[in-house]
Design a protein around this motif. Structure first.
Motif, PDB file in Angstrom:
ATOM      1  N   ILE A 281     -15.452   1.548  -5.658  1.00 34.41           N
ATOM      2  CA  ILE A 281     -16.125   2.814  -5.301  1.00 34.41           C
ATOM      3  C   ILE A 281     -16.396   3.623  -6.572  1.00 34.41           C
ATOM      4  O   ILE A 281     -17.509   4.094  -6.800  1.00 34.41           O
TER       5      ILE A 281
ATOM      6  N   ILE B 241     -10.662  -1.686  -3.858  1.00 36.27           N
ATOM      7  CA  ILE B 241     -11.525  -0.752  -3.112  1.00 36.27           C
ATOM      8  C   ILE B 241     -11.825   0.480  -3.970  1.00 36.27           C
ATOM      9  O   ILE B 241     -12.979   0.890  -4.114  1.00 36.27           O
TER      10      ILE B 241
ATOM     11  N   TYR C   3      -0.006  -9.013   0.014  1.00 33.27           N
ATOM     12  CA  TYR C   3      -0.711  -9.251   1.279  1.00 33.27           C
ATOM     13  C   TYR C   3      -1.506 -10.561   1.258  1.00 33.27           C
ATOM     14  O   TYR C   3      -2.176 -10.885   2.232  1.00 33.27           O
TER      15      TYR C   3
ATOM     16  N   GLY D 254       0.215  -2.322   5.478  1.00 31.09           N
ATOM     17  CA  GLY D 254      -0.799  -1.840   4.537  1.00 31.09           C
ATOM     18  C   GLY D 254      -2.098  -2.592   4.636  1.00 31.09           C
ATOM     19  O   GLY D 254      -3.175  -1.999   4.535  1.00 31.09           O
ATOM     20  N   ASP D 255      -2.017  -3.918   4.842  1.00 33.82           N
ATOM     21  CA  ASP D 255      -3.249  -4.711   4.901  1.00 33.82           C
ATOM     22  C   ASP D 255      -4.104  -4.287   6.084  1.00 33.82           C
ATOM     23  O   ASP D 255      -5.328  -4.213   6.000  1.00 33.82           O
ATOM     24  N   ARG D 256      -3.437  -3.910   7.215  1.00 35.82           N
ATOM     25  CA  ARG D 256      -4.185  -3.484   8.403  1.00 35.82           C
ATOM     26  C   ARG D 256      -4.854  -2.119   8.152  1.00 35.82           C
ATOM     27  O   ARG D 256      -5.995  -1.904   8.539  1.00 35.82           O
TER      28      ARG D 256
ATOM     29  N   LEU E 252     -10.403 -10.129   5.140  1.00 35.66           N
ATOM     30  CA  LEU E 252     -11.412  -9.280   5.792  1.00 35.66           C
ATOM     31  C   LEU E 252     -11.655  -8.007   4.983  1.00 35.66           C
ATOM     32  O   LEU E 252     -12.789  -7.537   4.864  1.00 35.66           O
ATOM     33  N   THR E 253     -10.579  -7.455   4.415  1.00 38.05           N
ATOM     34  CA  THR E 253     -10.722  -6.237   3.600  1.00 38.05           C
ATOM     35  C   THR E 253     -11.561  -6.516   2.362  1.00 38.05           C
ATOM     36  O   THR E 253     -12.458  -5.730   2.017  1.00 38.05           O
TER      37      THR E 253
ATOM     38  N   ASN F 151      -1.241  -1.644  -5.666  1.00 40.43           N
ATOM     39  CA  ASN F 151      -1.627  -2.824  -4.880  1.00 40.43           C
ATOM     40  C   ASN F 151      -3.049  -3.288  -5.225  1.00 40.43           C
ATOM     41  O   ASN F 151      -3.977  -2.483  -5.299  1.00 40.43           O
TER      42      ASN F 151
ATOM     43  N   SER G 149     -15.185  -4.807   1.732  1.00 42.90           N
ATOM     44  CA  SER G 149     -15.355  -3.994   0.513  1.00 42.90           C
ATOM     45  C   SER G 149     -16.562  -4.485  -0.279  1.00 42.90           C
ATOM     46  O   SER G 149     -17.346  -3.684  -0.798  1.00 42.90           O
TER      47      SER G 149
ATOM     48  N   TYR H  47       5.532  -1.556   7.285  1.00 41.82           N
ATOM     49  CA  TYR H  47       4.346  -0.807   6.899  1.00 41.82           C
ATOM     50  C   TYR H  47       3.203  -1.802   6.736  1.00 41.82           C
ATOM     51  O   TYR H  47       3.233  -2.637   5.844  1.00 41.82           O
TER      52      TYR H  47
ATOM     53  N   SER I 206      -5.369  -5.054  -3.646  1.00 42.17           N
ATOM     54  CA  SER I 206      -6.459  -4.886  -2.665  1.00 42.17           C
ATOM     55  C   SER I 206      -6.964  -3.443  -2.671  1.00 42.17           C
ATOM     56  O   SER I 206      -8.177  -3.201  -2.672  1.00 42.17           O
ATOM     57  N   PHE I 207      -6.024  -2.500  -2.686  1.00 42.91           N
ATOM     58  CA  PHE I 207      -6.437  -1.095  -2.648  1.00 42.91           C
ATOM     59  C   PHE I 207      -7.084  -0.693  -3.976  1.00 42.91           C
ATOM     60  O   PHE I 207      -8.055   0.065  -3.992  1.00 42.91           O
TER      61      PHE I 207
ATOM     62  N   TYR J 227      -6.216  -9.856   7.588  1.00 41.95           N
ATOM     63  CA  TYR J 227      -6.735  -8.563   7.130  1.00 41.95           C
ATOM     64  C   TYR J 227      -6.995  -8.549   5.627  1.00 41.95           C
ATOM     65  O   TYR J 227      -7.831  -7.815   5.130  1.00 41.95           O
ATOM     66  N   TYR J 228      -6.241  -9.355   4.911  1.00 40.67           N
ATOM     67  CA  TYR J 228      -6.405  -9.413   3.445  1.00 40.67           C
ATOM     68  C   TYR J 228      -7.833  -9.848   3.097  1.00 40.67           C
ATOM     69  O   TYR J 228      -8.551  -9.141   2.389  1.00 40.67           O
TER      70      TYR J 228
ATOM     71  N   PHE K  63      -9.752   1.033   6.933  1.00 42.83           N
ATOM     72  CA  PHE K  63     -10.411   1.867   5.934  1.00 42.83           C
ATOM     73  C   PHE K  63     -11.742   1.218   5.511  1.00 42.83           C
ATOM     74  O   PHE K  63     -12.798   1.855   5.503  1.00 42.83           O
ATOM     75  N   ALA K  64     -11.678  -0.076   5.184  1.00 41.27           N
ATOM     76  CA  ALA K  64     -12.876  -0.804   4.741  1.00 41.27           C
ATOM     77  C   ALA K  64     -13.886  -0.904   5.877  1.00 41.27           C
ATOM     78  O   ALA K  64     -15.097  -0.778   5.656  1.00 41.27           O
ATOM     79  N   SER K  65     -13.390  -1.107   7.106  1.00 42.83           N
ATOM     80  CA  SER K  65     -14.298  -1.212   8.267  1.00 42.83           C
ATOM     81  C   SER K  65     -15.063   0.090   8.471  1.00 42.83           C
ATOM     82  O   SER K  65     -16.272   0.080   8.717  1.00 42.83           O
TER      83      SER K  65
ATOM     84  N   MET L 163      -5.744  -0.901   5.269  1.00 44.44           N
ATOM     85  CA  MET L 163      -6.879  -1.087   4.347  1.00 44.44           C
ATOM     86  C   MET L 163      -8.077  -1.695   5.068  1.00 44.44           C
ATOM     87  O   MET L 163      -9.221  -1.350   4.785  1.00 44.44           O
ATOM     88  N   PHE L 164      -7.794  -2.589   6.005  1.00 43.37           N
ATOM     89  CA  PHE L 164      -8.867  -3.208   6.770  1.00 43.37           C
ATOM     90  C   PHE L 164      -9.614  -2.140   7.580  1.00 43.37           C
ATOM     91  O   PHE L 164     -10.855  -2.109   7.600  1.00 43.37           O
TER      92      PHE L 164
ATOM     93  N   LEU M 139       0.821  -1.209   0.000  1.00 48.80           N
ATOM     94  CA  LEU M 139       0.000   0.000   0.000  1.00 48.80           C
ATOM     95  C   LEU M 139       0.858   1.263   0.000  1.00 48.80           C
ATOM     96  O   LEU M 139       0.509   2.275  -0.608  1.00 48.80           O
ATOM     97  N   GLU M 140       1.998   1.211   0.740  1.00 50.69           N
ATOM     98  CA  GLU M 140       2.855   2.390   0.839  1.00 50.69           C
ATOM     99  C   GLU M 140       3.409   2.803  -0.523  1.00 50.69           C
ATOM    100  O   GLU M 140       3.859   3.931  -0.696  1.00 50.69           O
TER     101      GLU M 140
END
Lengths: 672, 107
Positions: free
Chosen positions: A109, A105, A157, B77-79, A170-171, A99, A175, B75, A101-102, A167-168, B84-86, B81-82, A76-77
């Motif tokens: 959207i 999202i 991720y 990132g997955d956390r 779950l995100t 990335n 979403s 970093y 996953s991002f 988290y992967y 953010f999504a939450s 994004m989680f 993500l960074e």
């Protein structure tokens, strides 16, 4: 006024969400963008994930030898930032972190918000089921586990473990949940109008970056759940599908081949396991139910539909040309429109097996453009629309697009169908319908005799099987040239039995062996034409001998697969099971060879019974009397073109075929 | 070596009088003796592992092995994004379900 303002605000919001990740940077940080050249490669390599795309582009705005490539595996960074620079020949390849996953999202959207630009319908509101809020996230999150080989290579991720600390997953789940809420709000008031915006599926391709998922499949799956809730499971379509599913599941042996999706990513099963098979069976079932729901709840406005077709067609030409001219637009096109591959970087007609990125194949792009023109001509001729001068530049852009796709078949069929439209009403008053059909048959037979006279019958009847044999794994110890000579010798002597059964037993695919059996029957029934010479001649006439030959050489189904196919969007067995030796130049050997016929695609997915079901539905549709019968010509036009293209593999082309059928029954010519 | 000394001093401080660093090698019987006067230092490795140092010598040995008092933050990132999504999920749920409730109240 207020509505215009809110529309403008929504568009502004969409573009801000889209641009921000590629723009965000700290002007005061230590890492400044510099001109991309051989000296600065090291600098960019050591400052990865610090310099944004915007910074680099603004510093190199005049450089022509820079190519921006998306790099999905970044964290993500690194999103929207430079993750490396390399020099290949004279071009500098700048990698941009995106990335998966991002991206998912953001794209979810953006595309959902775009749907809110659709006008609300005057029809009665519907109450979409909230079941989709749970079912859709579960199904589509499970894809990441079931097709893990694909996803593991796409996202750093990626983690397939089912746990609350993942988290992967779950995100992805959350979403999808948010998406379902947005779509439920949308469906409530806009569902009946949605169908009029199908033309835009050709510009917003909707394939998620780094995912084997398409936006429209998600959308239709939600509608599918609504269809099941409102109309129940007990429909003929679902019952037939259930029978097919039974065979797809119980005839399956896990086979660990893997297809990376290539240009058909988004609507293809990448894995060859029972679990992924079940996932795709469920998804396609929902998609079919979704189309059924859309059909039941829609009303088509021809004027609006034509306008949308013209706008969409023109925008594809515009953005395609902009992308070819600007490397920045090219990479942004990929991201914004959800293209499967980056667009062409030149003004050539076809390059890199894709058409300006907006279509995975030039053929389906050609079909789309020709369809727009045909639709316009039909509606104009039958006075469903009035000609407006504003249409002219858009019609020219669409015609230019058709010309640039090099799709000869679509162009010729457009001309023939247009002539038919113009002549048919006049002829109908003088000659009966039966006489017209008789005339068509006489012309076809005469044309066939002319072709047979022009070419050698022996050549016409055997060419396709000869071509297929050249790609089979015959004489594995000989070179390709020696193999070619021997096969030619046997075919010229008419001794295919020695070639297939004595010299190369068990080396031909089951399709090739079966077609050889049919072409050399033991019992010859007089006056009954053999189907193989007809197929072979057709392949020669439409320049499909090589592609269909490869299909015949590659596809080797067992009995159940012959009858019921391999399962929905399952190409693994077709691509990898049969050992072949392509008689092609070295540079082409690693290319993806699709069957180049939607009929062949249908045979792979649903077998001969699937083809029969499709034929039954098509014939029933074409023979039934509707108010707008003349519009059936659109479906016929697409079906004819689909015979020589893989359009069945593309979500937007499938939607176009659906629309061409729906428009016959649902259309009204006035505005809402 | 000078660079190493700098690193050691940065992480562990200046060596106490009479103590100098030497490489204990791979001696399995070597034991780090606690120094009660030494103010404990926490060191981190590149994988985010944590170790608490009880003597300057022990600390110097770890720093020589690549550990540092600066935590290298991965970093996550997955956390992010989680989270953010939450956030989106909560906001959209509140909006959506309160609207549904309103409709039922109207009816």
């Amino acid at each position: 006024m207020l509505k215009n303002r809110s529309t403008a605000l929504l568009v502004l919001l969409i573009f801000s969400i889209f641009i921000f990740p590629f723009y965000r940077h700290d002007s005061n940080d230590l890492y400044e963008a510099v001109e991309v050249d051989e000296i600065s490669i090291g600098y960019y390599q050591s400052t990865t994930c610090n310099i944004s795309l915007y910074e680099v582009y603004s510093k190199n705005i005049r450089s022509k030898n820079i190519q921006y490539n998306a790099h999905n595996y970044a964290g993500l960074e690194c999103f929207g930032k430079i993750t490396g620079v390399d020099k290949v020949a004279d071009t500098f390849i700048v990698s941009i972190g995106t990335n998966s996953s991002f991206s998912f999202i953001i794209q979810l959207i953006i595309w959902s918000l775009f749907l809110f630009l659709i006008k609300k319908s005057n029809r009665k509101k519907i109450n979409p089921t909230n079941l989709s809020l749970l079912i859709i996230p579960i199904i589509f999150t499970s894809q990441h586990i079931l097709e893990k080989r694909f996803y593991a290579a796409q996202n750093k991720y990626f983690d397939p473990d089912i746990s609350f600390g993942n988290y992967y997953l779950l995100t992805i789940f959350l979403s999808l949940y948010v998406f379902c809420i947005l779509i439920n709000i949308l469906l409530e008031e806009r569902l009946s109008n949605l169908i009029n915006y199908i033309p835009f599926t050709f510009i917003f391709i909707g394939t998620f970056n780094g995912l084997n998922l398409n936006f429209y499949i998600l959308l239709l799956s939600i509608m599918g759940i609504n269809n099941l809730k409102f109309y129940g499971f007990n429909t003929l379509l679902n019952k037939i599908y259930l029978v097919f599913s039974f065979f797809w599941i119980f005839s399956r042996n896990d086979n660990y081949t893997f297809f990376d999706g290539d240009k058909i990513r988004g609507m293809v099963n990448t894995s060859n396991t029972l679990s992924s098979q079940m996932y795709w069976i469920i998804v396609i079932a929902l998609l079919l139910n979704g189309l059924s729901f859309l059909y039941a709840k829609s009303s088509i406005n021809i004027t609006l539909l034509i306008k949308n077709f013209l706008i969409s067609g023109s925008l594809i030409v515009l953005f395609g040309l902009l992308g070819a001219n600007s490397n920045l637009v090219n990479i942004l096109n990929l991201y914004m429109f959800g293209q499967n591959k980056t667009g062409m970087r030149s003004f050539d007609s076809i390059a890199g097996n894709t058409w300006r990125g907006f279509s995975a194949s030039a053929e389906s792009a050609g079909e789309f453009y020709a369809f727009i023109l045909l639709f316009y001509i039909v509606c104009l001729f039958y006075k469903k629309i009035n000609f407006r001068y504003l249409d002219l530049p858009m019609l020219l852009a669409v015609s230019f697009g058709l010309y640039k796709t090099n799709n000869f078949a679509a162009t010729i069929s457009l001309i023939i169908f247009s002539i038919l439209i113009i002549l048919y009403p006049k002829l109908r008053n003088i000659v009966s319908v039966k006489s017209i059909f008789l005339g068509i048959i006489i012309v076809t037979v005469s044309f066939g005799l002319f072709i047979v006279n022009k070419y050698n019958y022996s050549y016409l009847s055997k060419e396709l099987l000869y071509e297929a044999s050249q790609h089979a794994n015959f004489y594995p110890n000989l070179t390709n040239y020696e193999k070619y000579l021997l096969i030619t010798e046997y075919f010229d002597a008419g001794d295919v039995n020695t070639l297939f059964n004595i010299d190369n037993p068990g080396r031909a695919s089951s399709t090739l062996s079966r077609l050889i059996d049919i072409s050399t029957p033991n019992v010859n029934i007089p006056l009954l034409p053999n189907s193989i010479p007809i197929l072979s001649t057709t392949a020669i006439l439409i320049n499909r001998t090589e592609m269909w030959g490869i299909f015949i050489a590659k596809y080797s189904p067992n009995l159940v697969e012959t009858l019921f196919g391999n399962g929905p969007y399952q190409l693994n067995n077709y691509l990898y099971v049969q050992e072949i030796r392509l008689d092609l130049p070295e540079s082409k050997l690693s290319s993806l060879f699709l069957p180049h016929s939607s009929l062949a695609d249908l045979i792979i997915f649903s077998g001969l019974f699937g083809v029969l079901v499709f034929l039954y539905i098509s014939i029933k549709f074409l023979t039934k009397n509707y108010q707008n019968n003349y519009l059936k010509i659109l479906s016929v036009f697409l079906l004819v073109n689909f015979l020589k293209s893989d359009s069945l593999l593309y979500t937007n082309s499938v939607l176009l075929l659906f629309l061409s059928g729906a428009v016959v029954k649902l259309s009204t010519s006035s505005d809402d | 070596m000078e660079q190493n000394l700098n690193n050691i001093e940065n992480s562990c401080g200046v060596a106490p009088e009479g103590i100098s660093y030497f490489d204990p090698g791979n001696d399995p019987n070597f034991v780090f003796v606690n120094d009660p006067n030494f103010i404990k230092v926490t060191l981190y490795d590149s994988e985010g592992n944590v170790a608490i140092m009880n003597s300057w010598f022990e600390c110097a040995h770890y720093v020589n092995g690549g550990w540092s008092n600066a935590q290298i933050l991965n970093y996550q990132g997955d956390r992010i994004m989680f989270l953010f999504a939450s956030l989106f999920a909560v906001i959209s749920s509140i909006y959506y379900f309160s609207n549904i409730r309103k409709k039922y109240v109207k009816k």
